[in-house]
Design an enzyme around this catalytic site. Sequence first.
Site, PDB file in Angstrom:
ATOM      1  NE  ARG A 252       0.982   2.421  -3.436  1.00  0.00           N
ATOM      2  CZ  ARG A 252       0.481   1.871  -2.311  1.00  0.00           C
ATOM      3  NH1 ARG A 252      -0.294   0.812  -2.380  1.00  0.00           N
ATOM      4  NH2 ARG A 252       0.752   2.406  -1.136  1.00  0.00           N
TER       5      ARG A 252
ATOM      6  N   GLY B 124      10.161   1.146   7.124  1.00  0.00           N
ATOM      7  CA  GLY B 124      10.208   0.492   5.808  1.00  0.00           C
ATOM      8  C   GLY B 124       9.044   0.848   4.888  1.00  0.00           C
TER       9      GLY B 124
ATOM     10  CG  HIS C  78      29.332 -18.545 -24.587  1.00  0.00           C
ATOM     11  ND1 HIS C  78      28.110 -18.371 -25.195  1.00  0.00           N
ATOM     12  CD2 HIS C  78      29.693 -19.854 -24.778  1.00  0.00           C
ATOM     13  CE1 HIS C  78      27.745 -19.516 -25.757  1.00  0.00           C
ATOM     14  NE2 HIS C  78      28.682 -20.433 -25.522  1.00  0.00           N
TER      15      HIS C  78
HETATM   16  P1  FAD Z   1       5.856   4.670   1.417  1.00  0.00           P
HETATM   17  O1  FAD Z   1       6.688   3.478   1.259  1.00  0.00           O
HETATM   18  O2  FAD Z   1       4.398   4.553   1.149  1.00  0.00           O
HETATM   19  O3  FAD Z   1       6.101   5.170   2.909  1.00  0.00           O
HETATM   20  C1  FAD Z   1       5.389   6.227   3.471  1.00  0.00           C
HETATM   21  C2  FAD Z   1       5.317   6.000   4.961  1.00  0.00           C
HETATM   22  O4  FAD Z   1       4.840   7.196   5.557  1.00  0.00           O
HETATM   23  C3  FAD Z   1       4.351   4.912   5.379  1.00  0.00           C
HETATM   24  O5  FAD Z   1       5.005   3.942   6.160  1.00  0.00           O
HETATM   25  C4  FAD Z   1       3.282   5.629   6.198  1.00  0.00           C
HETATM   26  O6  FAD Z   1       2.832   4.874   7.316  1.00  0.00           O
HETATM   27  C5  FAD Z   1       4.032   6.864   6.662  1.00  0.00           C
HETATM   28  N1  FAD Z   1       3.175   8.017   6.932  1.00  0.00           N
HETATM   29  C6  FAD Z   1       2.269   8.593   6.110  1.00  0.00           C
HETATM   30  N2  FAD Z   1       1.711   9.667   6.686  1.00  0.00           N
HETATM   31  C7  FAD Z   1       2.294   9.775   7.914  1.00  0.00           C
HETATM   32  C8  FAD Z   1       2.135  10.679   8.965  1.00  0.00           C
HETATM   33  N3  FAD Z   1       1.301  11.722   8.906  1.00  0.00           N
HETATM   34  N4  FAD Z   1       2.880  10.492  10.086  1.00  0.00           N
HETATM   35  C9  FAD Z   1       3.753   9.439  10.186  1.00  0.00           C
HETATM   36  N5  FAD Z   1       3.935   8.559   9.212  1.00  0.00           N
HETATM   37  C10 FAD Z   1       3.224   8.727   8.081  1.00  0.00           C
HETATM   38  N6  FAD Z   1       8.297  -0.465  -6.023  1.00  0.00           N
HETATM   39  C11 FAD Z   1       9.432  -0.946  -6.562  1.00  0.00           C
HETATM   40  O7  FAD Z   1      10.322  -0.154  -6.903  1.00  0.00           O
HETATM   41  N7  FAD Z   1       9.634  -2.284  -6.762  1.00  0.00           N
HETATM   42  C12 FAD Z   1       8.692  -3.192  -6.418  1.00  0.00           C
HETATM   43  O8  FAD Z   1       8.898  -4.393  -6.612  1.00  0.00           O
HETATM   44  C13 FAD Z   1       7.479  -2.736  -5.860  1.00  0.00           C
HETATM   45  N8  FAD Z   1       6.524  -3.608  -5.515  1.00  0.00           N
HETATM   46  C14 FAD Z   1       5.369  -3.145  -4.937  1.00  0.00           C
HETATM   47  C15 FAD Z   1       4.397  -4.071  -4.602  1.00  0.00           C
HETATM   48  C16 FAD Z   1       3.209  -3.645  -4.030  1.00  0.00           C
HETATM   49  C17 FAD Z   1       2.163  -4.665  -3.662  1.00  0.00           C
HETATM   50  C18 FAD Z   1       3.016  -2.254  -3.758  1.00  0.00           C
HETATM   51  C19 FAD Z   1       1.758  -1.786  -3.089  1.00  0.00           C
HETATM   52  C20 FAD Z   1       3.979  -1.327  -4.094  1.00  0.00           C
HETATM   53  C21 FAD Z   1       5.168  -1.764  -4.692  1.00  0.00           C
HETATM   54  N9  FAD Z   1       6.168  -0.869  -5.077  1.00  0.00           N
HETATM   55  C22 FAD Z   1       7.314  -1.336  -5.659  1.00  0.00           C
HETATM   56  C23 FAD Z   1       6.027   0.582  -4.880  1.00  0.00           C
HETATM   57  C24 FAD Z   1       6.796   1.038  -3.616  1.00  0.00           C
HETATM   58  O9  FAD Z   1       6.328   0.312  -2.507  1.00  0.00           O
HETATM   59  C25 FAD Z   1       6.609   2.527  -3.411  1.00  0.00           C
HETATM   60  O10 FAD Z   1       6.944   3.231  -4.577  1.00  0.00           O
HETATM   61  C26 FAD Z   1       7.494   3.019  -2.265  1.00  0.00           C
HETATM   62  O11 FAD Z   1       7.180   2.341  -1.070  1.00  0.00           O
HETATM   63  C27 FAD Z   1       7.332   4.522  -2.079  1.00  0.00           C
HETATM   64  O12 FAD Z   1       8.138   4.948  -1.024  1.00  0.00           O
HETATM   65  P2  FAD Z   1       7.753   6.240  -0.169  1.00  0.00           P
HETATM   66  O13 FAD Z   1       8.801   6.356   0.872  1.00  0.00           O
HETATM   67  O14 FAD Z   1       7.491   7.382  -1.058  1.00  0.00           O
HETATM   68  O15 FAD Z   1       6.340   5.887   0.528  1.00  0.00           O
HETATM   69  P1  NAD Z   2      -0.733   0.614 -12.368  1.00  0.00           P
HETATM   70  O1  NAD Z   2      -0.877   2.062 -12.625  1.00  0.00           O
HETATM   71  O2  NAD Z   2       0.521  -0.072 -12.700  1.00  0.00           O
HETATM   72  O3  NAD Z   2      -1.903  -0.183 -13.099  1.00  0.00           O
HETATM   73  C1  NAD Z   2      -3.246   0.078 -12.852  1.00  0.00           C
HETATM   74  C2  NAD Z   2      -4.050  -0.502 -14.002  1.00  0.00           C
HETATM   75  O4  NAD Z   2      -5.415  -0.410 -13.662  1.00  0.00           O
HETATM   76  C3  NAD Z   2      -3.863   0.258 -15.310  1.00  0.00           C
HETATM   77  O5  NAD Z   2      -3.651  -0.658 -16.337  1.00  0.00           O
HETATM   78  C4  NAD Z   2      -5.171   1.023 -15.471  1.00  0.00           C
HETATM   79  O6  NAD Z   2      -5.520   1.239 -16.815  1.00  0.00           O
HETATM   80  C5  NAD Z   2      -6.129   0.075 -14.793  1.00  0.00           C
HETATM   81  N1  NAD Z   2      -7.357   0.693 -14.281  1.00  0.00           N
HETATM   82  C6  NAD Z   2      -7.483   1.898 -13.674  1.00  0.00           C
HETATM   83  N2  NAD Z   2      -8.772   2.086 -13.303  1.00  0.00           N
HETATM   84  C7  NAD Z   2      -9.462   0.967 -13.666  1.00  0.00           C
HETATM   85  C8  NAD Z   2     -10.810   0.550 -13.531  1.00  0.00           C
HETATM   86  N3  NAD Z   2     -11.717   1.305 -12.920  1.00  0.00           N
HETATM   87  N4  NAD Z   2     -11.158  -0.662 -14.037  1.00  0.00           N
HETATM   88  C9  NAD Z   2     -10.234  -1.466 -14.636  1.00  0.00           C
HETATM   89  N5  NAD Z   2      -8.935  -1.116 -14.785  1.00  0.00           N
HETATM   90  C10 NAD Z   2      -8.550   0.077 -14.295  1.00  0.00           C
HETATM   91  O7  NAD Z   2      -1.079   0.459 -10.810  1.00  0.00           O
HETATM   92  P2  NAD Z   2      -0.927  -0.764  -9.830  1.00  0.00           P
HETATM   93  O8  NAD Z   2      -0.755  -2.027 -10.558  1.00  0.00           O
HETATM   94  O9  NAD Z   2      -2.040  -0.624  -8.842  1.00  0.00           O
HETATM   95  O10 NAD Z   2       0.428  -0.421  -9.118  1.00  0.00           O
HETATM   96  C11 NAD Z   2       0.628   0.869  -8.514  1.00  0.00           C
HETATM   97  C12 NAD Z   2       2.045   1.263  -8.611  1.00  0.00           C
HETATM   98  O11 NAD Z   2       2.834   0.563  -7.665  1.00  0.00           O
HETATM   99  C13 NAD Z   2       2.676   0.935  -9.960  1.00  0.00           C
HETATM  100  O12 NAD Z   2       2.407   1.923 -10.913  1.00  0.00           O
HETATM  101  C14 NAD Z   2       4.124   0.871  -9.629  1.00  0.00           C
HETATM  102  O13 NAD Z   2       4.668   2.152  -9.731  1.00  0.00           O
HETATM  103  C15 NAD Z   2       4.127   0.388  -8.196  1.00  0.00           C
HETATM  104  N6  NAD Z   2       4.492  -1.046  -8.181  1.00  0.00           N
HETATM  105  C16 NAD Z   2       5.687  -1.423  -8.706  1.00  0.00           C
HETATM  106  C17 NAD Z   2       6.039  -2.738  -8.738  1.00  0.00           C
HETATM  107  C18 NAD Z   2       7.339  -3.131  -9.318  1.00  0.00           C
HETATM  108  O14 NAD Z   2       8.188  -2.268  -9.481  1.00  0.00           O
HETATM  109  N7  NAD Z   2       7.578  -4.402  -9.637  1.00  0.00           N
HETATM  110  C19 NAD Z   2       5.189  -3.708  -8.254  1.00  0.00           C
HETATM  111  C20 NAD Z   2       3.973  -3.306  -7.751  1.00  0.00           C
HETATM  112  C21 NAD Z   2       3.645  -1.964  -7.708  1.00  0.00           C
END
Ligand code: FAD
Ligand code: NAD
Length: 465
Positions: free
Chosen positions: A273, A39, A444
């Site tokens: 990130r 996941g 509606h």
């Molecule tokens: P990841 O989900 O990061 O998965 C990569 C996986 O690879 C990890 O499990 C890691 O352990 C594994 N891995 C890495 N290197 C290796 C290796 N060498 N060998 C084996 N395994 C490895 N996005 C949304 O669309 N909606 C949201 O509401 C949302 N909310 C978020 C809230 C938070 C707090 C955060 C942090 C992120 C959120 N995101 C959201 C962003 C979303 O989680 C990511 O965009 C998404 O998980 C990316 O998917 P991915 O498969 O590219 O990578």
């Molecule tokens: P973000 O890119 O959304 O926001 C980061 C913010 O930090 C920006 O406004 C930037 O200007 C600011 N910033 C950067 N450096 C700074 C510094 N040194 N001091 C103060 N402010 C600074 O990144 P995030 O909120 O960390 O989320 C990462 C990514 O994860 C998002 O871009 C999004 O793609 C994904 N995410 C998505 C969801 C969702 O879809 N609901 C939820 C959580 C995360």
Amino acid sequence: MTQYDVVIIGGGPGGYNAAIRAGQLGLKVACVERRKTLGGTCLNVGCIPSKALLNASEMFYEARTGFASLGIKVNPELDLPQMHKQKDESVTALTKGVEFLFRKNKADWIKGEARLAGPGKVIVRSEDGAEQTLEAKNIVIATGSEPSRVPGVEVDQERIVDSTGALAIPQVPGRLIVIGGGIIGLELGSVWRRLGAEVEVVEFLDRIIPGADAEIASAFQRTLTKQGLKFRLGMKVTGAQTSDAGVKLTVEPRAGGAAETLEADVVLVAVGRRPYTGELGLESVGIKPDGRGFIDTDHYKTSAPGVWAIGDVTHGPALAHKAEDEAVACIELIAGKAGHVNYDVIPAVIYTAPEVAWVGKTEEELKGAGVKYKAGKFPFAANSRAKVNHETDGFVKVLADAQTDRILGVHMIGPEVGEMIGEYCVAMEFGAASEDVARTSHPHPTRSEALRQAAMGVEGWTMQA
Ligand code: FAD
Ligand code: NAD
């Protein structure tokens, strides 16, 4: 040595959807994941646990502040351990669900850390140090991303947390400072504000949520301010000192000026990130990430033959559904089909209350590109369902090409707009004009009528008021 058609590195939304699709298409597939559960970030420490806390904290806040005016008397008490427990249970149910889908679609989950070892070879090191080599016709890199850091602000996951730590804070902090006014900072800042923390957001730029439409961003900031969040925009964090008493954070105006010290019980670092490619052996196949660590791709193909990359480790929005869409397209291309992702129609949602949602181009992007457009707008204050539910904050804005009327962008802030943006995604995928939505019957009284009214507004014939 085991021979596969496809070996995927990473079991997040990119990796696990790729594995399932490969299994569906009859390819022999393995997915290597080093976490104890499948996941990835999304299910374990991202989308899912954050939404579980957003939902529960919203209910708590509503029970405390919203019920009385509806004629419901309650006296809610916070049970934070239970709130965390229900979050953890949702995570477990969903990660187990992915395991089930692996078994159903005959995708092997290889547990351990993977690294490339030359063309067509992946070495997996398991927790006990044992190594095995997998041979693959195709390798898909889906290693995702990790939180970016702020120099001088050391994350210890207690006093100074990143998003993972912020999902598991054991006691409501008296004062929380969030570094970064982006999506994570505002979602998780909202969670802890609703549970009682004083929350202040320190943002480097002069606005919050860069990338979103500017009019929506300023409306959103006003709404969050009403909810008690404080904002310091245009500020640079220069260092942090941690003690048993809390954290002292030094900040100074980005444009220059006197430094200040802010005090907090907990600091959340949420400044974006960065792609994760650590110790992946990319050099063994000649892949060099770009200056920011992303792997460059052309239709998911990297510069190395037979090596593909998808999701957060590649360019584009770091969103789970973007990773998932790329996973399906990439595997379909590997299987000789016509995989495709429409990057003009990838929605974004911020799951606060009200929610923020958008798809397509912002007004700033259209102006920057010199595109002539018309805008239609409709406020939730004039929508009957929003009115009876006392959720009148926000509006819908539709941007359409001035000549062809084709919908170019939709931006909303309001109740449940995250659920409703899908309507415009489908419309845009089918190349709809704003008039197509304006002339489509909507039930509606629903909030979705605001979507139609905004489309009617493009030609100036909005009716509800
Ligand atoms: P990841 O989900 O990061 O998965 C990569 C996986 O690879 C990890 O499990 C890691 O352990 C594994 N891995 C890495 N290197 C290796 C290796 N060498 N060998 C084996 N395994 C490895 N996005 C949304 O669309 N909606 C949201 O509401 C949302 N909310 C978020 C809230 C938070 C707090 C955060 C942090 C992120 C959120 N995101 C959201 C962003 C979303 O989680 C990511 O965009 C998404 O998980 C990316 O998917 P991915 O498969 O590219 O990578
Ligand atoms: P973000 O890119 O959304 O926001 C980061 C913010 O930090 C920006 O406004 C930037 O200007 C600011 N910033 C950067 N450096 C700074 C510094 N040194 N001091 C103060 N402010 C600074 O990144 P995030 O909120 O960390 O989320 C990462 C990514 O994860 C998002 O871009 C999004 O793609 C994904 N995410 C998505 C969801 C969702 O879809 N609901 C939820 C959580 C995360």
